[in-house]
Design an enzyme around this catalytic site. Structure first.
Site, PDB file in Angstrom:
ATOM      1  N   GLY A   1      -8.728 -37.791  53.291  1.00 42.80           N
ATOM      2  CA  GLY A   1      -7.417 -37.320  53.678  1.00 42.80           C
ATOM      3  C   GLY A   1      -8.218 -35.645  53.173  1.00 42.80           C
ATOM      4  O   GLY A   1      -6.811 -34.329  52.913  1.00 42.80           O
ATOM      5  N   CYS A   2      -8.374 -35.404  52.557  1.00 45.41           N
ATOM      6  CA  CYS A   2      -9.492 -34.296  51.986  1.00 45.41           C
ATOM      7  C   CYS A   2     -10.843 -33.296  52.415  1.00 45.41           C
ATOM      8  O   CYS A   2     -11.239 -34.029  53.239  1.00 45.41           O
ATOM      9  CB  CYS A   2     -10.027 -33.841  50.161  1.00 45.41           C
ATOM     10  SG  CYS A   2      -8.151 -35.082  49.365  1.00 45.41           S
ATOM     11  N   ALA A   3     -10.514 -32.139  52.500  1.00 51.92           N
ATOM     12  CA  ALA A   3     -11.812 -31.607  53.584  1.00 51.92           C
ATOM     13  C   ALA A   3     -12.413 -31.274  52.746  1.00 51.92           C
ATOM     14  O   ALA A   3     -13.547 -31.619  52.967  1.00 51.92           O
ATOM     15  CB  ALA A   3     -11.045 -29.705  54.238  1.00 51.92           C
ATOM     16  N   SER A   4     -12.764 -31.764  51.202  1.00 54.04           N
ATOM     17  CA  SER A   4     -13.583 -31.340  49.787  1.00 54.04           C
ATOM     18  C   SER A   4     -14.256 -32.558  49.637  1.00 54.04           C
ATOM     19  O   SER A   4     -12.864 -33.568  50.011  1.00 54.04           O
ATOM     20  CB  SER A   4     -13.303 -30.282  49.264  1.00 54.04           C
ATOM     21  OG  SER A   4     -12.791 -29.055  49.553  1.00 54.04           O
TER      22      SER A   4
END
Length: 135
Positions: free
Chosen positions: A49-52
């Site tokens: 769920g994190c872009a990174s």
């Protein structure tokens, strides 16, 4: 009211007048963190769920919650440092009671993070809460 370390962070953010100074402070907090070993950067510790890329490694010992973390993005590493300030060394039963959105709003983060970063921050908080709840 959050723990004394987080209250100190809130005071620091109040002292820093503009968002660019706060942004730099968040990045510096991330740089000051203890590095996370590559051996701990595995699918089981990765936060979806994190872009990174983000890894959180929680530990509960004697009823006290701690975690370590890392990201491949400087600002996200700083956000992990903020979460460390909010959650580390808290009794595991208290972790679920911490109103992370309200506490983080005191830092003015809501107004200055992209939607992707906000979603990632929520995913990290959710992982922390789930880990504590399972203990």
């Amino acid at each position: 009211m959050a723990n004394p370390d987080f209250e100190e962070l809130v005071e620091t953010f109040e002292f820093l007048d503009d968002w660019e100074d706060r942004y730099r402070h968040v990045i510096e907090m991330g740089k000051a963190m203890e590095p996370l070993e590559d051996a701990l950067r595995v699918p089981a510790t990765k936060v979806d769920g994190c872009a990174s890329q983000v890894w959180l490694v929680p530990q509960i010992k004697d009823g006290v919650f701690t975690f370590r973390g890392a990201s491949d993005a400087m600002i996200v590493q700083g956000l992990i440092a903020i979460l460390l300030t909010l959650y580390n060394n808290q009794p595991v039963a208290e972790v679920a009671r911490i109103d992370a959105p309200a506490e983080l709003a005191r830092l003015g983060l809501n107004d200055h993070l992209s939607a992707q970063r906000s979603n990632g921050l929520r995913a990290m908080v959710e992982r922390i809460r789930e880990t504590a709840a399972a203990a």
